[in-house]
Design an enzyme around this catalytic site. Structure first.
Site, PDB file in Angstrom:
ATOM      1  N   LYS A 205      -9.181 -34.785  46.154  1.00 46.12           N
ATOM      2  CA  LYS A 205      -9.667 -33.432  46.397  1.00 46.12           C
ATOM      3  C   LYS A 205      -8.503 -32.587  46.871  1.00 46.12           C
ATOM      4  O   LYS A 205      -7.857 -32.887  47.879  1.00 46.12           O
ATOM      5  CB  LYS A 205     -10.766 -33.455  47.450  1.00 46.12           C
ATOM      6  CG  LYS A 205     -11.225 -32.058  47.833  1.00 46.12           C
ATOM      7  CD  LYS A 205     -12.470 -32.095  48.663  1.00 46.12           C
ATOM      8  CE  LYS A 205     -12.870 -30.689  49.078  1.00 46.12           C
ATOM      9  NZ  LYS A 205     -14.094 -30.685  49.873  1.00 46.12           N
ATOM     10  N   LYS A 260     -11.408 -33.187  42.095  1.00 48.57           N
ATOM     11  CA  LYS A 260     -11.896 -31.842  42.394  1.00 48.57           C
ATOM     12  C   LYS A 260     -10.745 -30.945  42.786  1.00 48.57           C
ATOM     13  O   LYS A 260      -9.922 -31.373  43.598  1.00 48.57           O
ATOM     14  CB  LYS A 260     -12.904 -31.944  43.534  1.00 48.57           C
ATOM     15  CG  LYS A 260     -13.437 -30.636  44.026  1.00 48.57           C
ATOM     16  CD  LYS A 260     -14.322 -30.863  45.207  1.00 48.57           C
ATOM     17  CE  LYS A 260     -14.625 -29.506  45.802  1.00 48.57           C
ATOM     18  NZ  LYS A 260     -15.153 -29.611  47.127  1.00 48.57           N
TER      19      LYS A 260
HETATM   20  C1  PBG Z   1     -16.975 -29.337  51.706  1.00 52.33           C
HETATM   21  C2  PBG Z   1     -16.990 -28.992  50.264  1.00 52.33           C
HETATM   22  C3  PBG Z   1     -16.339 -27.932  49.633  1.00 52.33           C
HETATM   23  C4  PBG Z   1     -16.752 -27.977  48.308  1.00 52.33           C
HETATM   24  C5  PBG Z   1     -17.608 -29.074  48.162  1.00 52.33           C
HETATM   25  N1  PBG Z   1     -17.731 -29.697  49.391  1.00 52.33           N
HETATM   26  C6  PBG Z   1     -15.471 -26.844  50.160  1.00 52.33           C
HETATM   27  C7  PBG Z   1     -14.212 -27.148  50.824  1.00 52.33           C
HETATM   28  O1  PBG Z   1     -13.720 -28.272  50.828  1.00 52.33           O
HETATM   29  O2  PBG Z   1     -13.697 -26.213  51.436  1.00 52.33           O
HETATM   30  C8  PBG Z   1     -16.349 -26.993  47.246  1.00 52.33           C
HETATM   31  C9  PBG Z   1     -17.249 -26.899  46.078  1.00 52.33           C
HETATM   32  C10 PBG Z   1     -17.086 -25.685  45.253  1.00 52.33           C
HETATM   33  O3  PBG Z   1     -16.170 -24.854  45.443  1.00 52.33           O
HETATM   34  O4  PBG Z   1     -17.913 -25.520  44.350  1.00 52.33           O
HETATM   35  N2  PBG Z   1     -15.962 -30.115  52.183  1.00 52.33           N
END
Ligand code: PBG
Length: 337
Positions: A205, A260
């Protein structure tokens, strides 16, 4: 390389366009295709009587009351979408520095999961494990002197995972990028007799600029106030590091891994799939959806075609499935044929 390696023939005997000539022929040679079973639908729930509330930076996507979420879950189930991912927009009054609401068995996400599983037991339900929807500073973990501390955060994350599993969540999805979270969560789930609960790890991520609309949707943007997540999420410059992250999550017990964001990181999806051959997913995140949807609404792109093309790209890159805000829309289009 392709021509030399395979010696597949030479013009004019070989005409690549022959197989593209007719619709039946194009369908016959198609290497990838989309089906409703490829999708995970991310959804937002809020503690309000307003059934569906628009999210301005995510046109077409809403925050749902619990009862509206149950309806959405029914719609997804009907369309053949296997999993609903539920994200809570927590009341700001319930947020604190420790993210305490995350471990409350009666919190919004737990109540929502119970309601969805009661109404639709055959639909998979997935929940993030991370503290950002619950902290008043908007970070995914506990802050000490401005730094998100790892091991103390793990203690809260494992409790969050267990309350969510107790509520009926089928897939726990750690999205916080703390070191060691998958192993810690796996053993906590097993100790709590949740050995059937699966873990889909947000393994690779990235600290991306594409999460903005999601942070608007769950209300963490004002809490975060421009602070970055670079000390725990990955640097977009890195690729080998993603493979190490995935290898560690698999070793710690992840059943499925995720990359992601999605489209900007398809090279990572392909490397992960080739290297490990495990169930591999990608998240077409909020900013990706918003870019395409926004261009479509402005008449600059043909949304209907662009969204299909983008989702097919995930399959081509080796993803076994995609989290996408367009899941119901696309699944209903696929159903119509
Ligand atoms: C929480 C999380 C996030 C997303 C999914 N879970 C945001 C982040 O890490 O700041 C993002 C999903 C999206 O942008 O559609 N940790």
């Amino acid at each position: 390389m392709v021509g030399g390696e395979y010696s597949l023939g030479r013009f004019p005997v070989t005409r690549m366009r022959r197989n593209r000539r007719d619709d039946w022929n194009r369908r016959l040679v198609a290497e990838n295709m989309l089906s409703a079973a490829d999708f995970i639908l991310p959804s937002f729930v809020h503690d309000s009587d307003v059934g569906r509330e628009d999210i301005p930076s995510l046109p077409g996507i809403q925050r749902h009351s619990i009862s509206a979420l149950v309806d959405l879950a029914g719609e997804a189930k009907e369309l053949g979408i296997p999993v609903l991912a539920v994200f809570p927009a927590t009341d700001p009054a319930l947020k604190d520095a420790a993210g305490s609401e995350s471990v409350n068995p009666e919190n919004l996400v737990c109540r929502a999961v119970r309601a969805v599983k009661d109404a639709h037991p055959d639909l998979g339900v997935m929940c993030d494990v991370a503290l950002d929807p619950f902290t008043d500073h908007g970070h995914d973990g506990l802050l000490r002197d401005g730094y998100v501390v790892n091991d103390e955060t793990l203690e809260v994350l494992v409790r969050q995972a267990v309350v969510q599993a107790d509520a009926g969540c089928d897939v726990i999805s750690p999205s916080d990028m703390m070191d060691g979270r998958v192993g810690a969560i796996r053993s906590a789930l097993d100790d709590a007799s949740h050995d059937a609960v699966r873990i889909m790890a947000y393994s690779a991520k990235y600290a991306s600029a594409l999460y903005g609309p999601f942070r608007d949707a769950v209300g963490s943007a004002p809490n975060l106030a421009g602070s970055s997540k670079k000390t725990y999420q990955m640097d977009p410059a890195n690729s080998d590091e993603a493979l190490r992250e995935v290898a560690m999550d698999i070793a710690e017990g992840a059943d499925m891994v995720m990359v992601k964001p999605g489209l900007f990181y398809l090279d990572i999806v392909r490397r992960v799939k080739d290297e490990f051959g495990v169930p591999t997913y990608a998240y077409q995140v909020s900013g990706e959806y918003a870019m395409m949807k926004g261009a479509g609404l402005n008449g600059w792109l043909d949304w209907d075609r662009v969204i299909m093309e983008s989702l097919l790209a995930f399959k081509r890159a080796g993803a076994d499935g995609v989290l996408t805000y367009a899941a119901t829309e696309v699944a209903s289009r696929l159903k119509k044929g």
